[in-house]
Design an enzyme around this catalytic site. Structure first.
Site, PDB file in Angstrom:
ATOM      1  N   GLU A 157      29.726   7.227  15.510  1.00  0.00           N
ATOM      2  CA  GLU A 157      30.608   7.033  14.352  1.00  0.00           C
ATOM      3  C   GLU A 157      29.812   6.747  13.077  1.00  0.00           C
ATOM      4  OE1 GLU A 157      33.287   3.707  14.897  1.00  0.00           O
ATOM      5  OE2 GLU A 157      31.863   2.612  16.128  1.00  0.00           O
ATOM      6  N   HIS A 179      60.264 -12.518  11.574  1.00  0.00           N
ATOM      7  CA  HIS A 179      60.337 -12.360  13.033  1.00  0.00           C
ATOM      8  C   HIS A 179      61.312 -11.265  13.435  1.00  0.00           C
ATOM      9  CE1 HIS A 179      63.183 -15.946  12.513  1.00  0.00           C
ATOM     10  NE2 HIS A 179      63.921 -14.888  12.666  1.00  0.00           N
ATOM     11  N   ASP A 183      35.468   6.141  11.437  1.00  0.00           N
ATOM     12  CA  ASP A 183      34.314   5.662  10.687  1.00  0.00           C
ATOM     13  C   ASP A 183      33.387   6.810  10.305  1.00  0.00           C
ATOM     14  OD1 ASP A 183      34.412   2.864  10.173  1.00  0.00           O
ATOM     15  OD2 ASP A 183      34.369   2.531  12.335  1.00  0.00           O
ATOM     16  N   CYS A 224      37.806   9.295  20.101  1.00  0.00           N
ATOM     17  CA  CYS A 224      38.834   8.262  20.040  1.00  0.00           C
ATOM     18  C   CYS A 224      39.231   7.931  18.599  1.00  0.00           C
ATOM     19  CB  CYS A 224      38.398   7.000  20.787  1.00  0.00           C
ATOM     20  SG  CYS A 224      36.875   6.290  20.155  1.00  0.00           S
TER      21      CYS A 224
END
Ligand code: PEP
Ligand code: MG
Length: 813
Positions: free
Chosen positions: A662, A420, A686, A733
């Site tokens: 993609e 954490h 991709d 993107c």
């Protein structure tokens, strides 16, 4: 008795005690935690763990069957998820409504159900797929996490028999453990995804400081004999949050420690139980208070750390163990210590890194309970301005007290990438190194320290040379960041006036803050599957709407592109059954899953449509490889619209719909695809992997993953041409947009909408503002004539030097 002797005696008496306690509970020879610990140490995913658990339970309880059914709240149904004894082929297929069967009855009542002759029971339901008719006795317990039903754990036997009270308690305890594991593993999955994104940055930064290594070598040179002043030391840990911290050490010591307790006995178990109950109540209140104080400082996923602690404080088997020690005549403090030791030991033995690191949480909880038992008030640590925090480990309370602007860095002796402390340090952007060997032995209060959160090194009392070098590096790093920050409100516009829209790729809500800080002009890609990974079940329409509205509202009128679920391959939520696939990246993923589950897909489409009235929303379809997929998706979108119209719910009738390019097939058919939709978005992450047949996550073939491969650049250029022909806008993107060399070419191709991880926006903005669009046009034209990545890279690096933007590469590559 000296200290070590008394420790040895305490250890022996504890060992004896463990033996007697174990013997007392030996009716089934089962210590729940140990069994589950053993299971988890040999398994790595939720499904595997659950399968092993049912097998062990069936064996240890001597029942022919043990099965786990998972509850799907939306469908109000239970599905068989793992079984020992029933037909394994029926896993995932046997599904029952809550009002069906004895299993449904368990969840309906949220109480255990025991039936000696199930066949004679009015609620008995027969599922032929399971070969179930032979089993007579039935015992089912609900699996519940913080009052939320997750499923039902069932055992069945061939002969008619009654289960004893011990067995019932045992099943309940296992149910609690299963619930905890399901929660923790889900969190683990989401953290790993997040971790991957952040790692990218670290790798880039590490390369930028290679020069420093020469200095480090000098420091390792032998020190002359007879010099016993404290020596400079270079310690090595795990880099946890990037950046450099330089300053004096502030060593944090715990308020209470089990070492100061010794072994305490008590004559009155009821009084000890009462003391413990009070301490426990107080500890729970403290955690709740911490959580609410921290809620606006940390993202929602990170906030679940507090829930983990609360869950542990309420965990039945944890409490039962403490009570058993109290019954044996130990004071609450000692009962707590024995239990914490057992848990820490069990976690430490687990092979799953995330679960292993939960040992820190158990210690933290143990210290909190101990402090409350001793009546010591919680005190926020006093952290000096400009210091480096040094500690064995940080408690949640320590973390809550941290004001990022006061601290230069954090160095911890324990902890790992998912502890954490690490997670929150990252949220705070404080340079942090964890898991540093010998840290507390080497560091004294006030020692000069350098924390290198990029490489994981901690310099103690560094020599002047090292210090000077780090100060220089730190100055450059800060100056560079300051310069980038100063660009925050300036447009991304080339010297000759060509505007480029720089948007952010986001996944978790925490990314929104980064997007704003780094000057994103919108969200070019919201990966909606990320929050899905952190949920217990598919979030319903209202939950999704709330999520999307939060993004839209935070963006305050800027454009938000919501991509429909891109699940599958490496992204599986725990509630979606993962099929066994030879090639998951070529398998059941993304739009293929959405189209195979039309009702779930329509739920998302309705939520997105409903969100569209609250801002500038665009809908993006991932992994499209054919026109048929677009047609089907549009049909379902039309159905969703119709349903909303019928219900009188408003939505934006003109919400733009786009597809991702993609997959190579989408490049080839880009023009036809573009004519079906309103915009295209290139997903080069991709596209590169499918075009070059190089797995994007496989380190072994990482050098072959080449965005500047001529085939990639030609595919991008072809897509630009197709979009232009169809008269539709095109953006990108993929991560390629965040790479300065690639960005030059992409802009030159005429792509003027780039979406990327927020961190890269300032540097790409600086690049855009430093160049002429006409120069990028020329570069784009030239690279299309080249036939190897080597030639293309040589040319582009040369151009970057000529244009005076090469230092962008030095800092980030
Ligand atoms: C891409 O493939 O380029 C993309 C942006 O999508 P993801 O990285 O989410 O697969
Ligand atoms: Mg993709």
């Amino acid at each position: 008795m000296n200290r070590s002797k008394s420790k040895a005696v305490a250890k022996t008496s504890r060992r004896n005690h463990h033996a007697s306690a174990r013997a007392r509970r030996a009716s089934h020879g089962l210590s729940v935690l140990e069994d589950i610990g053993a299971i988890l140490s040999s398994s790595h995913d939720l499904q595997e763990s659950l399968e092993s658990i049912v097998a062990v339970v069936a064996e240890r309880m001597s029942t022919e069957v043990c099965s786990l059914y998972i509850y799907e709240p939306r469908a109000r149904a239970l599905t068989l998820w793992a079984t020992e004894g029933l037909n394994k082929a029926s896993v995932g297929k046997v599904r029952m409504a809550l009002d069906e069967g004895l299993t449904g009855l368990v969840l309906e009542r949220l109480e255990p159900v025991m039936v000696v002759d199930a066949l004679a029971h009015p609620r008995y339901k027969y599922f032929p797929e399971t070969n179930e008719e032979r089993y007579h006795s039935f015992l089912g317990v609900p699996v519940v996490e913080r009052k939320k039903p997750l499923g039902v754990l069932v055992v069945q036997t061939l002969r008619r028999r009654r289960f004893g009270g011990d067995e019932l308690r045992l099943m309940k305890a296992i149910g609690t453990q299963v619930a905890g594991i399901m929660g923790q593993l889900r969190l683990s999955e989401s953290l790993q995804t997040k971790e991957k994104e952040r790692n990218e940055y670290r790798h880039r930064m590490i390369d930028a400081i290679q020069q420093l290594r020469a200095y480090e070598k000098q420091q390792d040179a032998p020190v002359p004999d007879g010099d016993d002043r404290p020596r400079p030391a270079r310690l090595v840990g795990v880099p946890a949050a990037p950046g450099f911290g330089i300053g004096p050490a502030h060593v944090l010591r715990p308020l209470v420690s089990f070492d100061q307790i010794g072994e305490r006995r008590s004559e009155s178990p009821p009084a000890e139980r009462e003391r413990f109950a009070k301490a426990s109540k107080r500890s729970i209140a403290e955690i709740d208070d911490l959580k609410s104080r921290m809620s606006d400082r940390v993202p929602e996923v990170d906030a679940s750390l507090f829930d983990t602690h609360r869950m542990m404080l309420e965990d039945k088997s944890f409490l039962e163990k403490i009570h058993a020690f109290i019954e044996d005549g130990f004071a609450a403090e000692t009962a707590l210590q024995f239990t914490v030791d057992e848990y820490v030991g069990a976690f430490a033995r687990m092979s799953d890194r995330y679960l292993r690191e939960r040992a820190t949480d158990v210690r933290d909880i143990g210290h909190r309970l101990l402090r409350n038992l001793l009546g010591v008030e919680e005190k926020a640590p006093e952290l000096p301005v400009g210091g480096i925090l040094v500690a064995e480990e940080l408690t949640l309370s320590d973390l809550a007290a941290i004001e990022p602007e006061r601290l230069q860095g954090i160095a911890l002796a324990t902890g790992g990438a998912t502890s954490h402390a690490t997670i929150l340090a990252k949220s705070f952007e404080i340079p942090t190194v964890v898991g540093v060997d010998s840290l507390l032995e080497a560091v004294e209060e006030g020692d000069g320290l350098i924390v290198d959160g990029n490489s994981g090194a901690v310099y103690v009392r560094p020599s002047r040379d090292v210090l000077a070098e780090y100060e220089r590096l730190d100055r450059e790093y800060r100056a560079f960041n300051r310069e980038l920050e100063s660009l925050h409100d300036l447009p991304a516009e080339t010297l000759d006036g060509h505007g480029v829209l720089l948007e952010a790729n986001i996944g978790l809500m925490g990314d929104l803050a980064f997007a704003a800080r780094h000057g994103a002009e919108g969200v070019g890609l919201y990966r909606t599957e990320f929050p899905f990974l952190t949920y217990r079940d598919f979030p319903d329409e209202e939950e999704q709407l709330r999520l999307y509205r939060r993004v839209i509202d935070t963006l305050g009128g800027k454009r938000v592109t919501l991509r429909t679920l891109d699940l599958g391959a490496d992204k599986y939520p725990s509630y979606l059954r993962r099929p066994k696939e030879e090639n998951p990246f070529l398998g059941w993923r993304s739009i293929r899953i959405s189209l195979a589950m039309p009702e779930l897909f329509k739920t998302q489409l309705r939520a997105i449509l409903r969100a569209s009235v609250h801002g500038k929303v665009r809908l993006l379809l991932p992994m499209i490889s054919s026109l048929e997929e677009v047609w089907r998706a549009k049909e379902l979108l039309e159905e969703a619209r119709r349903e909303l119209r019928q219900a009188g719910i408003p939505f934006d009738e003109k919400m733009p719909v786009g597809v991702m390019v993609e997959v190579p097939a989408a490049v080839t058919q880009a023009e036809e695809l573009a004519s079906e939709v309103d915009f295209l978005s290139l997903g080069t992450n991709d596209l590169i992997q499918y075009l070059l047949a190089v797995d994007r996550n496989n380190r072994k073939v990482a050098p072959l993953y080449e965005p500047l491969h001529p085939a990639v650049l030609r595919a991008v250029a072809a897509t630009v041409k197709a979009a232009r022909k169809a008269g539709k806008p095109l953006g990108i993107c993929g991560e390629m947009a965040a790479d300065p060399v690639c960005a030059l070419v992409l802009i030159g191709f005429g792509i003027d909408q780039l979406s990327m991880g927020s961190f890269y926006i300032p540097s790409i903005k600086r690049l855009v503002r430093s160049i002429d669009y006409s120069a990028t046009r020329e570069m784009a034209r030239r690279v299309l004539e080249m036939s190897s990545a080597q030639e293309i890279k040589g040319y582009l690096f040369g151009m970057m030097k000529k244009l005076g933007v090469i230092e962008l590469m030095e800092i980030y590559h």
